[in-house]
Design a protein around this motif. Structure first.
Motif, PDB file in Angstrom:
ATOM      1  N   ASP A  79       0.815  -1.228   0.000  1.00  0.00           N
ATOM      2  CA  ASP A  79       0.000   0.000   0.000  1.00  0.00           C
ATOM      3  C   ASP A  79       0.842   1.268   0.000  1.00  0.00           C
ATOM      4  O   ASP A  79       0.509   2.246   0.662  1.00  0.00           O
ATOM      5  CB  ASP A  79      -0.954   0.013   1.207  1.00  0.00           C
ATOM      6  CG  ASP A  79      -1.861  -1.191   1.262  1.00  0.00           C
ATOM      7  OD1 ASP A  79      -2.388  -1.586   0.207  1.00  0.00           O
ATOM      8  OD2 ASP A  79      -2.032  -1.762   2.367  1.00  0.00           O
ATOM      9  N   GLY A  80       1.974   1.277  -0.720  1.00  0.00           N
ATOM     10  CA  GLY A  80       2.828   2.456  -0.796  1.00  0.00           C
ATOM     11  C   GLY A  80       3.690   2.680   0.429  1.00  0.00           C
ATOM     12  O   GLY A  80       4.289   3.742   0.581  1.00  0.00           O
ATOM     13  N   VAL A  81       3.751   1.692   1.320  1.00  0.00           N
ATOM     14  CA  VAL A  81       4.523   1.806   2.556  1.00  0.00           C
ATOM     15  C   VAL A  81       5.653   0.788   2.529  1.00  0.00           C
ATOM     16  O   VAL A  81       5.464  -0.361   2.139  1.00  0.00           O
ATOM     17  CB  VAL A  81       3.613   1.559   3.790  1.00  0.00           C
ATOM     18  CG1 VAL A  81       4.415   1.576   5.080  1.00  0.00           C
ATOM     19  CG2 VAL A  81       2.498   2.590   3.839  1.00  0.00           C
ATOM     20  N   THR A  82       6.832   1.222   2.944  1.00  0.00           N
ATOM     21  CA  THR A  82       7.953   0.304   3.099  1.00  0.00           C
ATOM     22  C   THR A  82       7.842  -0.340   4.472  1.00  0.00           C
ATOM     23  O   THR A  82       7.745   0.358   5.486  1.00  0.00           O
ATOM     24  CB  THR A  82       9.299   1.054   2.980  1.00  0.00           C
ATOM     25  OG1 THR A  82       9.358   1.703   1.707  1.00  0.00           O
ATOM     26  CG2 THR A  82      10.472   0.106   3.122  1.00  0.00           C
ATOM     27  N   LEU A  83       7.817  -1.660   4.491  1.00  0.00           N
ATOM     28  CA  LEU A  83       7.796  -2.428   5.740  1.00  0.00           C
ATOM     29  C   LEU A  83       9.186  -3.010   5.933  1.00  0.00           C
ATOM     30  O   LEU A  83       9.726  -3.643   5.029  1.00  0.00           O
ATOM     31  CB  LEU A  83       6.787  -3.572   5.665  1.00  0.00           C
ATOM     32  CG  LEU A  83       5.345  -3.207   5.325  1.00  0.00           C
ATOM     33  CD1 LEU A  83       4.516  -4.462   5.123  1.00  0.00           C
ATOM     34  CD2 LEU A  83       4.753  -2.335   6.420  1.00  0.00           C
ATOM     35  N   MET A  84       9.772  -2.799   7.091  1.00  0.00           N
ATOM     36  CA  MET A  84      11.107  -3.303   7.344  1.00  0.00           C
ATOM     37  C   MET A  84      11.153  -3.991   8.697  1.00  0.00           C
ATOM     38  O   MET A  84      10.712  -3.434   9.702  1.00  0.00           O
ATOM     39  CB  MET A  84      12.120  -2.160   7.331  1.00  0.00           C
ATOM     40  CG  MET A  84      13.525  -2.628   7.580  1.00  0.00           C
ATOM     41  SD  MET A  84      14.667  -1.251   7.416  1.00  0.00           S
ATOM     42  CE  MET A  84      15.933  -1.781   8.509  1.00  0.00           C
ATOM     43  N   LEU A  85      11.689  -5.213   8.709  1.00  0.00           N
ATOM     44  CA  LEU A  85      11.909  -5.960   9.942  1.00  0.00           C
ATOM     45  C   LEU A  85      13.405  -5.995  10.202  1.00  0.00           C
ATOM     46  O   LEU A  85      14.186  -6.260   9.286  1.00  0.00           O
ATOM     47  CB  LEU A  85      11.404  -7.394   9.806  1.00  0.00           C
ATOM     48  CG  LEU A  85      10.000  -7.596   9.283  1.00  0.00           C
ATOM     49  CD1 LEU A  85       9.705  -9.079   9.131  1.00  0.00           C
ATOM     50  CD2 LEU A  85       8.995  -6.947  10.199  1.00  0.00           C
ATOM     51  N   THR A  86      13.814  -5.763  11.416  1.00  0.00           N
ATOM     52  CA  THR A  86      15.225  -5.823  11.756  1.00  0.00           C
ATOM     53  C   THR A  86      15.382  -6.231  13.211  1.00  0.00           C
ATOM     54  O   THR A  86      14.490  -6.013  14.023  1.00  0.00           O
ATOM     55  CB  THR A  86      15.925  -4.474  11.476  1.00  0.00           C
ATOM     56  OG1 THR A  86      17.325  -4.620  11.686  1.00  0.00           O
ATOM     57  CG2 THR A  86      15.395  -3.358  12.330  1.00  0.00           C
ATOM     58  N   GLY A  87      16.506  -6.854  13.521  1.00  0.00           N
ATOM     59  CA  GLY A  87      16.777  -7.288  14.885  1.00  0.00           C
ATOM     60  C   GLY A  87      17.667  -8.498  14.907  1.00  0.00           C
ATOM     61  O   GLY A  87      18.215  -8.905  13.885  1.00  0.00           O
ATOM     62  N   ASP A  88      17.765  -9.124  16.072  1.00  0.00           N
ATOM     63  CA  ASP A  88      18.614 -10.302  16.208  1.00  0.00           C
ATOM     64  C   ASP A  88      17.793 -11.584  16.297  1.00  0.00           C
ATOM     65  O   ASP A  88      18.282 -12.622  16.732  1.00  0.00           O
ATOM     66  CB  ASP A  88      19.540 -10.166  17.415  1.00  0.00           C
ATOM     67  CG  ASP A  88      18.818 -10.250  18.758  1.00  0.00           C
ATOM     68  OD1 ASP A  88      17.571 -10.176  18.780  1.00  0.00           O
ATOM     69  OD2 ASP A  88      19.497 -10.384  19.782  1.00  0.00           O
ATOM     70  N   ALA A  89      16.546 -11.526  15.868  1.00  0.00           N
ATOM     71  CA  ALA A  89      15.652 -12.683  15.929  1.00  0.00           C
ATOM     72  C   ALA A  89      16.076 -13.773  14.949  1.00  0.00           C
ATOM     73  O   ALA A  89      16.881 -13.543  14.045  1.00  0.00           O
ATOM     74  CB  ALA A  89      14.219 -12.237  15.625  1.00  0.00           C
TER      75      ALA A  89
END
Length: 177
Positions: A146-156
């Motif tokens: 929907d025009g949004v950048t989704l970003m996941l980050t971490g040490d998981a």
């Protein structure tokens, strides 16, 4: 000898007083879950959705995950960004960033600067995510909706990344009010 004891006793007492809060733990640090901060994710996302011009998603995370951090500072290029971080049931950290900012600059800013390395696509359900490794060796998965950048980050773990990616994909954008 008595005078030596009078001098040494206060010093030993001070060391004992200061050292009371210290302990040796060869297995690494431990965290008491009852002392960890908790964030009201629904309130954060609902309030942000009312005032931001892009659609936000509120992912339904597993029962053992605990929202522990949030911020709403600007992303590269001056775009608004909403960040929420969770401690997974495995004790790892994972953050979801939602912003209309450009992907490359966002990954550089969120993973410690320097050019990230694209490791290739990761398919979650019917959506493709790009797996990056940042300068600090932290992984970041990036996708768009929907025009949004989704970003996941971490040490998981990769499985925990996949769990949050699926939850973000399934979440319906919150209404603007």
């Amino acid at each position: 000898m008595f005078l030596s004891m009078l001098v040494l006793l206060p010093i030993v007492g001070l060391i004992a007083l200061i050292g009371r809060g210290c302990s040796f733990n060869p297995g690494g640090p431990s965290v008491d879950p009852s002392l960890m901060p908790t964030v009201d994710v629904h309130a954060i996302y609902t309030e942000a959705a009312r005032r931001l011009p892009f659609p936000l998603r509120e992912p339904a995370t597993p029962a053992g995950w605990r929202a522990s951090s949030t911020d709403q500072r600007l992303a590269p290029g001056g775009a608004s960004a909403v960040r929420v971080g969770w401690i997974t049931d495995g004790g790892r950290y994972l953050r979801l960033v939602q912003t209309p900012a450009e992907e490359g600059a966002l990954v550089v800013a969120e993973t410690g600067g320097g050019p990230p390395t694209a490791n290739g696509p990761v398919t979650v359900g019917n959506q493709s995510w790009v797996d990056y490794t940042g300068a600090n060796s932290e992984h970041a998965w990036v996708s768009h909706a929907d025009g949004v950048t989704l970003m996941l980050t971490g040490d998981a773990t990769p499985a925990e990344f996949r769990t949050l990616a699926e939850a973000a994909q399934r979440a319906v954008p919150l209404p603007h009010r």
